[in-house]
Scaffold this motif. Structure first.
Motif, PDB file in Angstrom:
ATOM      1  N   UNK A  15      14.254  57.566  19.668  1.00 59.98           N
ATOM      2  CA  UNK A  15      12.844  57.595  20.043  1.00 59.98           C
ATOM      3  C   UNK A  15      12.506  56.214  20.587  1.00 59.98           C
ATOM      4  N   UNK A  16      12.213  56.121  21.882  1.00 53.35           N
ATOM      5  CA  UNK A  16      12.007  54.822  22.519  1.00 53.35           C
ATOM      6  C   UNK A  16      10.531  54.423  22.597  1.00 53.35           C
ATOM      7  N   UNK A  17       9.684  55.104  21.847  1.00 52.64           N
ATOM      8  CA  UNK A  17       8.269  54.722  21.793  1.00 52.64           C
ATOM      9  C   UNK A  17       8.088  53.499  20.898  1.00 52.64           C
ATOM     10  N   UNK A  30      15.188  61.315  13.896  1.00 50.40           N
ATOM     11  CA  UNK A  30      15.189  60.388  15.029  1.00 50.40           C
ATOM     12  C   UNK A  30      15.261  58.943  14.551  1.00 50.40           C
ATOM     13  N   UNK A  31      15.884  58.126  15.379  1.00 50.19           N
ATOM     14  CA  UNK A  31      15.980  56.690  15.125  1.00 50.19           C
ATOM     15  C   UNK A  31      15.004  55.987  16.061  1.00 50.19           C
ATOM     16  N   UNK A  32      14.173  55.117  15.512  1.00 45.26           N
ATOM     17  CA  UNK A  32      13.244  54.354  16.331  1.00 45.26           C
ATOM     18  C   UNK A  32      13.992  53.206  17.013  1.00 45.26           C
ATOM     19  N   UNK A  33      13.940  53.208  18.344  1.00 39.27           N
ATOM     20  CA  UNK A  33      14.547  52.137  19.121  1.00 39.27           C
ATOM     21  C   UNK A  33      13.671  51.928  20.360  1.00 39.27           C
ATOM     22  N   UNK A  54      13.859  60.276  23.668  1.00 38.19           N
ATOM     23  CA  UNK A  54      12.524  60.847  23.766  1.00 38.19           C
ATOM     24  C   UNK A  54      11.473  59.753  23.690  1.00 38.19           C
ATOM     25  N   UNK A  55      10.368  60.004  24.370  1.00 41.25           N
ATOM     26  CA  UNK A  55       9.191  59.144  24.289  1.00 41.25           C
ATOM     27  C   UNK A  55       7.975  60.077  24.275  1.00 41.25           C
ATOM     28  N   UNK A  56       6.846  59.600  24.713  1.00 45.17           N
ATOM     29  CA  UNK A  56       5.641  60.430  24.703  1.00 45.17           C
ATOM     30  C   UNK A  56       5.682  61.496  25.795  1.00 45.17           C
ATOM     31  N   UNK A  57       6.033  61.091  27.034  1.00 47.47           N
ATOM     32  CA  UNK A  57       5.982  62.030  28.160  1.00 47.47           C
ATOM     33  C   UNK A  57       7.303  62.206  28.901  1.00 47.47           C
TER      34      UNK A  57
END
Length: 94
Positions: A15-17, A30-33, A54-57
């Motif tokens: 998750x690139x958010x 998911x892993x936050x990165x 994945x991100x927001x959009x």
């Protein structure tokens, strides 16, 4: 992808958010990165795995896919349209 998660399939999700976005709800496992940290944290990733970004959009995750591809990661997938339209389970813990 939601069906794969619901079936218990082990997926490597990045998750690139930003951290606050991640904390408000993310895909299970998911892993936050965050995108801004991606290049500094490449050593935490394995080039032979398939990663779902994945991100927001889908915009930041698309940029992240390009970064990973340029760094030798052949198995990357951009999850679109992103968390904005994700209708499956979410986690809210870090």
């Amino acid at each position: 992808m939601g069906a794969k998660l619901a079936a218990g399939e082990k997926l490597h999700i990045l998750d690139v958010r930003e951290p606050a976005e991640f904390a408000s709800g993310h895909m299970p496992g998911a892993m936050s990165m965050p995108l801004g940290e991606l290049e500094k944290r490449l050593s935490q990733l394995e080039t032979d795995r398939t990663y779902y970004l994945i991100c927001r959009t889908g915009s930041r995750s698309d940029r992240a896919c390009h970064i990973l591809a340029e760094r030798g990661f052949p198995n990357i997938k951009n999850v679109t349209p992103g968390m904005l339209q994700w209708t499956f389970d979410i986690e809210t813990k870090n």
